[in-house]
Write an enzyme that holds these catalytic residues in place. Structure first.
Site, short mmCIF file in Angstrom:
data_model
loop_
_atom_site.label_atom_id
_atom_site.label_comp_id
_atom_site.label_asym_id
_atom_site.label_seq_id
_atom_site.Cartn_x
_atom_site.Cartn_y
_atom_site.Cartn_z
CG ASP A 285 33.71 -37.44 -4.61
OD1 ASP A 285 33.84 -38.32 -3.74
OD2 ASP A 285 34.26 -37.51 -5.73
CG HIS B 256 38.38 -40.11 -3.76
ND1 HIS B 256 38.11 -40.37 -5.08
CD2 HIS B 256 37.28 -39.49 -3.26
CE1 HIS B 256 36.90 -39.93 -5.37
NE2 HIS B 256 36.38 -39.39 -4.29
CE LYS C 31 44.78 -43.49 -5.31
NZ LYS C 31 43.60 -42.61 -5.29
CE1 TYR D 56 43.31 -45.27 -9.04
CE2 TYR D 56 42.33 -44.40 -11.04
CZ TYR D 56 42.19 -44.94 -9.78
OH TYR D 56 40.95 -45.16 -9.26
#
Length: 179
Positions: free
Chosen positions: A170, A62, A72, A132
């Site tokens: 996905d 992603h 991130k 995260y």
């Protein structure tokens, strides 16, 4: 804290200093001043996310586009995952290349994934608690992704394809070539 640059410029593995004794351990998981000095970049995180997943769950690959792109800082609190970052910066000499690192509750490593990368992970333990930080807020209209099994990326997810649990969303992502 030790920062190890990966083969992808800007993407780094971070190993915090862990203080252990008979009572357990203590670590500083994030310090903005030290982090920015070590990565050589000013990053201000604005959102923390957490996911819990079972063995075989693969989330990714992603990313967020344009002004909503996100850097991130990822880590595993409990369990074990293979974490993957793919360079999707078209002007980069490492465009289309990836790095993978095993993140566990035991090794306490973190991966810094800068803007311009796709990110994903697969759970290798029975369960994993994944955390995260993001430097930009999520924007649904800007989300994008790359198919986890993109032949040209040739990512070794460690687990057999039959053992993977992947969302329908996905499974239909485009390849990097077809973005």
């Amino acid at each position: 804290m030790i920062v190890k640059e990966t083969k992808l410029k800007g993407c780094a593995i971070i190993e915090p200093t862990v203080f252990e004794d008979e009572r357990g351990y203590f670590l500083e998981s994030y310090n903005q001043k030290a982090f920015n000095q070590l990565v050589g970049n000013k990053v201000t995180f604005v959102q923390d996310n957490e996911s819990f997943s079972s063995r075989g769950v693969l989330r990714g690959l992603h990313f967020q586009r344009g002004e909503h792109a996100q850097a991130k800082l990822v880590r595993v609190i409990k369990g074990r995952v293979l974490d993957v970052a793919v360079d999707i910066r078209e002007s980069s000499v490492t465009y289309g290349q990836y790095v993978s690192v095993e993140l566990t509750g035991e090794n306490k490593k973190q991966l810094f994934v800068p803007r311009g990368f796709a990110h994903g992970f697969v759970v290798l333990s029975e369960t994993a608690l994944f955390s995260y930080k993001c430097d930009n807020f999520y924007n649904k209209a800007s989300e994008g992704g790359i198919l986890y099994s993109d032949y040209n990326l040739n990512i070794d997810w460690i687990l057999k394809n039959d053992d993977l649990i992947i969302s329908e969303k996905d499974k239909i992502l485009p390849t990097l070539e077809n973005l």
